[in-house]
Design a protein around this motif. Structure first.
Motif, mmCIF file in Angstrom:
data_model
loop_
_atom_site.group_PDB
_atom_site.id
_atom_site.type_symbol
_atom_site.label_atom_id
_atom_site.label_comp_id
_atom_site.label_asym_id
_atom_site.label_seq_id
_atom_site.Cartn_x
_atom_site.Cartn_y
_atom_site.Cartn_z
ATOM 1 N N TYR A 86 0.839 -1.206 0.000
ATOM 2 C CA TYR A 86 0.000 0.000 0.000
ATOM 3 C C TYR A 86 0.869 1.250 0.000
ATOM 4 C CZ TYR A 86 -4.255 -2.662 1.136
ATOM 5 O OH TYR A 86 -5.318 -3.520 1.119
ATOM 6 N N PHE A 89 2.515 1.693 -3.300
ATOM 7 C CA PHE A 89 1.545 2.170 -4.283
ATOM 8 C C PHE A 89 1.357 3.677 -4.170
ATOM 9 C CE2 PHE A 89 -2.863 3.490 -4.945
ATOM 10 C CZ PHE A 89 -2.991 3.262 -6.312
ATOM 11 N N TYR A 90 1.195 4.179 -2.958
ATOM 12 C CA TYR A 90 0.985 5.617 -2.779
ATOM 13 C C TYR A 90 2.222 6.419 -3.161
ATOM 14 C CZ TYR A 90 -3.525 4.679 -0.721
ATOM 15 O OH TYR A 90 -4.816 4.275 -0.536
ATOM 16 N N MET A 92 4.458 5.524 -5.370
ATOM 17 C CA MET A 92 4.516 5.477 -6.835
ATOM 18 C C MET A 92 3.488 6.409 -7.450
ATOM 19 S SD MET A 92 6.046 4.225 -9.369
ATOM 20 C CE MET A 92 5.730 4.542 -11.074
ATOM 21 N N SER A 93 2.294 6.438 -6.893
ATOM 22 C CA SER A 93 1.241 7.294 -7.425
ATOM 23 C C SER A 93 1.625 8.767 -7.345
ATOM 24 C CB SER A 93 -0.068 7.067 -6.669
ATOM 25 O OG SER A 93 -0.501 5.745 -6.841
ATOM 26 N N ILE A 94 2.203 9.160 -6.233
ATOM 27 C CA ILE A 94 2.612 10.556 -6.068
ATOM 28 C C ILE A 94 3.841 10.867 -6.922
ATOM 29 C CG2 ILE A 94 3.539 12.221 -4.408
ATOM 30 C CD1 ILE A 94 1.704 10.758 -2.314
ATOM 31 N N ALA A 96 4.821 9.456 -9.608
ATOM 32 C CA ALA A 96 4.520 9.386 -11.042
ATOM 33 C C ALA A 96 3.942 10.694 -11.571
ATOM 34 C CB ALA A 96 3.567 8.235 -11.328
ATOM 35 N N LEU A 97 3.577 11.587 -10.682
ATOM 36 C CA LEU A 97 3.102 12.895 -11.129
ATOM 37 C C LEU A 97 4.219 13.697 -11.798
ATOM 38 C CD1 LEU A 97 0.802 13.900 -8.142
ATOM 39 C CD2 LEU A 97 0.112 13.137 -10.427
ATOM 40 N N ALA A 119 10.876 7.058 -9.794
ATOM 41 C CA ALA A 119 9.619 6.822 -9.074
ATOM 42 C C ALA A 119 9.486 5.350 -8.701
ATOM 43 C CB ALA A 119 8.436 7.277 -9.927
ATOM 44 N N ALA A 123 9.403 3.930 -4.875
ATOM 45 C CA ALA A 123 8.299 3.084 -4.429
ATOM 46 C C ALA A 123 8.826 1.766 -3.860
ATOM 47 C CB ALA A 123 7.335 2.818 -5.581
ATOM 48 N N SER A 127 8.306 0.717 0.053
ATOM 49 C CA SER A 127 7.647 -0.550 0.358
ATOM 50 C C SER A 127 8.537 -1.433 1.221
ATOM 51 C CB SER A 127 7.292 -1.267 -0.949
ATOM 52 O OG SER A 127 6.733 -2.523 -0.694
#
Length: 139
Positions: A86, A89-90, A92-94, A96-97, A119, A123, A127
């Protein structure tokens, strides 16, 4: 140390070592025109491939050293694994911006590709760090 914690350590170490090797390879081959003129595609693909192969090889060796531990997976291991994924994932999501904004601003492909690779590395480290801390401090 459980097998799952060993896997987290392997994941973190491989991510850092391979990324550092990639950056060093880029800097050593940097043309006079600057980094954006560097031939980065092949080293980047080699780095990604090396990460996958090294992770698989190291986890296989660790599992071979203690085959009984490699098969043991309890609820705590699953919960720690879920938490680590989790967080990864967060992150990577941030992260990736950055490549998204670079692409929208039509930045050179070099910066888009390298920020995306960074990124992924961040991540992976986030993790692995969460998993290691959860194993060390308890969850």
């Amino acid at each position: 140390m459980s097998h799952q914690e060993k896997r987290a350590w392997i994941y973190a170490v491989v991510a850092v070592v391979v990324y550092a090797g990639y950056v060093i390879a880029l800097l050593l081959r940097m043309p006079a025109a600057g980094l954006t003129a560097a031939h980065y595609v092949t080293p980047l693909l080699v780095a990604v491939g090396a990460s996958v192969v090294l992770n698989i090889a190291a986890v296989t060796v660790a599992a071979g050293a203690a085959p009984k531990d490699a098969q043991a997976l309890d609820e705590r291991d699953r919960a720690i694994g879920r938490l680590g994924e989790y967080v990864g994932f967060y992150v990577m999501s941030i992260a990736a911006l950055v490549p998204l904004v670079l692409a929208l601003r039509e930045a050179p492909y070099f910066w888009i590709a390298n920020s995306l690779y960074l990124a992924f590395v961040l991540a992976a480290l986030a993790s692995a760090a969460v998993k290691i801390v959860a194993y060390r401090r308890g969850m």
